[in-house]
Every structure is written in structure tokens, then in C-alpha cells.
Design a protein around this motif. Structure first.
Motif, short mmCIF file in Angstrom:
data_model
loop_
_atom_site.label_atom_id
_atom_site.label_comp_id
_atom_site.label_asym_id
_atom_site.label_seq_id
_atom_site.Cartn_x
_atom_site.Cartn_y
_atom_site.Cartn_z
N UNK A 28 68.64 62.67 -13.81
CA UNK A 28 67.23 62.99 -13.96
C UNK A 28 67.03 63.89 -15.16
N UNK A 29 67.95 64.83 -15.34
CA UNK A 29 67.83 65.78 -16.45
C UNK A 29 67.90 65.08 -17.80
N UNK A 30 68.70 64.02 -17.90
CA UNK A 30 68.77 63.26 -19.15
C UNK A 30 67.42 62.62 -19.47
N UNK A 31 66.77 62.13 -18.45
CA UNK A 31 65.43 61.56 -18.68
C UNK A 31 64.46 62.65 -19.13
N UNK A 32 64.52 63.79 -18.48
CA UNK A 32 63.63 64.89 -18.84
C UNK A 32 63.87 65.35 -20.28
N UNK A 33 65.14 65.34 -20.72
CA UNK A 33 65.46 65.76 -22.09
C UNK A 33 64.75 64.87 -23.11
N UNK A 34 64.79 63.56 -22.90
CA UNK A 34 64.11 62.65 -23.82
C UNK A 34 62.61 62.88 -23.80
N UNK A 35 62.04 63.07 -22.62
CA UNK A 35 60.60 63.33 -22.52
C UNK A 35 60.22 64.58 -23.30
#
Length: 357
Positions: free
Chosen positions: A210-217
Motif C-alpha cells: 500500500x505504501x508503494x502506491x501512496x509514494x507514487x500518488x
């Protein structure tokens, strides 16, 4: 086509009336609170309040959708944004998103296919011809490599040379350099969905976090591109996790939230998941609008199965203010003409391109 939402179709007649800010009490405390907090003050509901909306009884759904419609008109205006999407690379993705037939890890009928640039340009022209203001280029990848980024740059240049339309991209997780490149190339909006609540994410994806997705966002927003960050509900998550997701999306403050409903795909781990109940989907539409009063809330995949034609109308009169027209990446949608005709029937003007540039 009709669905379980047919039982509350009085919503349609009710919400076609002009919004009335001074409406009488609904008899449901959370909706009275939302009228003051969200409609009048523009402050989205908290996670606990969202959960209350998602737990409303069936007889309150019409009132919830009516209020969501008023919030949409008050804080977003009357215009509806229309978008088309096309995949430059379909299938063969190395990730294991359990809902996705494009994963190369599942025994799915979807196989890897690349779309050539002339076909992409043709699709952009066809999308613009529907009145759409946005064209999204999608690739089934963990993240783009140098080859794909070069193809995206070439595609953007060709599309811009031949048609006037905003270009969005959805290419998975990005590096800072890739974010900077897309920004430099004029990409208007980047799509990277959270899909589900943080607490449920490990149940549907294990190959990234989930954190990887948040990083891109976060990188997309910091670069100045609009962030499109969506939800996929009906995957077996609890109603509490649905509220959690809405609150987590609201905290990101995305420009757009595509709202997808699971369409169980053959060969995926979720192929036997039951179709989400139409009334629960309508509750979610109202709740997500009341959580994010100023966000573009877009109808996306799965609405055809979950809501049908009549439920689709209810959602458009219950807080939705954007639509993906035509087909999706691996599933069929409603004909573009059907959605466009419905928008005309409901007196919902399609946003003009110059208003989004």
C-alpha cells in the motif's frame, strides 16, 4: 437491465427536482449532520460518519442520494466530465492483484497485447468525438521501463498533433524521474488507484505494498499533475473497510476518484466473488460523495453489472459527476451513446475542453 436497486427508483424522480438547501429533516441524524457539515460548510464526513451512511437502512437511500446530489451541485457544479480509456499494453502484468485478469500470474483468458501508435491515435480521436475531454493511456505493468516511456512520449506527441484532448496516463508505480518526464510531456492527470482499504490490501495484493502506491500518488501531486486515485469495492471487504477506504482517499485529496465495482473475472482469485448488491453500491456512491464534496467522482468499471441501467441513472443523480464511456480495459461497458443520451436526458452538461485546460 434491472437490478436490486430498482426498489428505490423513487430516487430518480426525487433528485431531478432542483436542490433545496433548506430541506426538512430526513429522520436520519447522519444525513441531517451531513447537510450542515458537507453541503453548507463543505467539510467531508469523517470515517465514523461515512460508516453511518454506509449502514443506512434501505428506506434512507433515496434521501442520501438526494443530499449527495445537492453536495455535488453546490461544490462541483453541474458539468459532467466524460473520459475514454485505452490500453497500450494489455495482459502479462507481473503483479498479483486478485481482481485483475491482466495479471500474468493467473490462468486468465487475457493475453499480452501491445497497441500500436496509429491505433492509439485513432482511439483518441474516437474518444474526442464522443465529447470526452480526457483520454487515458493505460499499461498493465508494475511500472514503466525505458521502452514504454519512449512509446508514451511518442504517443503523446502524435495525439497532440491530431486531436485536442487532455491526456492522462496509468502506468503503475513511478520513479521520480518518470514523474518529472510525464509532467514535462504535458500529461494532465495520472491514475494510480488505492483500490481498497489499507487494512484489506494484503488480502488482494501481495506483490507490492500500500505504501508503494501512496509514494507514487505523493510524487504525482508534488509534481503538479492532477491525481486520479480510485476505489474498487465489492471484493469481500467489510463495510467498515469500505468506510476506511473512503476516508483514506479523502485524506489524499485527489482531483478525481474513479469508483469501480468488482466484475469477477474468470481465472482470477476473485472469480467466484458475488456481485455487489445494487443498494449497497448506491449507499457507497452517496457516502463517497459526502466524504469528498469537491472531488470528481467518476463512474468506472462494473456499474453495468452491479447497478444496471436504472441504477446507473440513480448514481448520476446521487453524486456522480464524471463517466468513463465505452468499454474498459478487458470488459465491456455501456455503449457510449447510451451514457451520452442519458446525460442529455438528465440535463447534465458535458464539461467543455477549454474549461479543463
Amino acid at each position: 437491465m434491472t437490478t436490486a436497486s430498482d426498489a428505490i427508483l423513487s430516487t430518480t424522480a426525487a433528485t431531478q427536482a432542483a436542490p433545496t438547501a433548506a430541506a426538512a429533516s430526513t429522520g436520519h441524524a447522519i444525513l441531517d449532520t451531513a447537510r450542515e457539515q458537507v453541503l453548507r460548510r463543505g467539510k467531508g464526513l469523517s470515517e465514523a460518519q461515512i460508516l453511518e451512511v454506509l449502514r443506512l437502512p434501505d428506506e434512507a437511500i433515496s434521501a442520501a442520494l438526494q443530499l449527495a446530489h445537492e453536495v455535488r451541485i453546490e461544490h462541483c457544479g453541474e458539468d459532467v466530465e466524460v473520459e475514454g480509456i485505452v490500453s497500450i499494453k494489455t495482459g502479462g502484468c507481473p503483479e498479483d492483484c486478485h481482481f485483475c485478469s491482466q495479471s500474468g500470474l493467473f490462468d486468465s483468458p487475457v493475453r499480452g497485447v501491445w497497441l500500436d501508435i496509429p491505433e492509439l491515435v485513432k482511439a483518441a480521436k474516437e474518444t474526442a468525438a464522443t465529447g470526452a475531454t480526457e483520454f487515458c493511456i493505460v499499461a498493465a505493468v508494475r511500472g514503466p521501463d525505458v521502452k514504454l516511456m519512449n512509446q508514451i512520449k511518442f504517443a503523446i506527441d502524435r495525439i497532440n498533433a491530431e486531436v485536442e484532448i487532455n491526456i492522462a496516463c496509468s502506468l503503475g508505480m513511478l520513479t521520480q524521474r518518470q514523474v518529472d518526464q510525464l509532467t514535462e510531456w504535458g500529461v494532465h492527470r495520472y491514475n494510480h488507484n488505492l483500490e481498497t482499504a489499507r487494512s484489506y490490501f494484503p488480502e488482494v495484493v501481495t506483490t507490492h505494498t500500500y505504501e508503494e502506491r501512496l509514494d507514487t500518488c505523493a510524487m504525482v501531486k508534488e509534481a503538479g499533475m492532477e491525481l486520479c486515485c480510485g476505489a474498487l469495492i465489492g471484493m469481500g471487504e467489510s463495510v467498515e473497510q469500505r468506510a476506511e477506504l473512503a476516508a483514506q482517499l479523502a485524506a489524499l485529496e485527489p482531483d478525481e476518484v474513479p469508483l469501480n465495482f468488482l466484475n469477477p473475472r474468470p481465472g482470477t482469485p476473485l472469480e467466484n466473488q458475488p456481485i455487489m448488491d445494487g443498494k449497497d453500491a448506491l449507499r457507497a456512491i452517496a457516502a463517497f460523495r459526502l466524504a469528498m464534496p469537491r472531488t470528481v467522482l467518476r463512474y468506472a468499471g462494473g456499474r453495468e453489472l452491479t447497478l444496471g441501467d436504472l441504477g446507473t441513472r440513480d448514481g448520476l443523480l446521487g453524486g456522480i459527476n464524471a463517466v468513463i464511456v465505452g468499454n474498459y480495459l478487458t470488459t465491456l461497458g455501456r455503449p457510449a451513446t447510451a451514457d451520452l443520451n442519458l446525460l442529455v436526458e438528465l440535463n447534465m452538461p458535458i464539461r467543455e475542453l477549454q474549461k479543463t485546460l
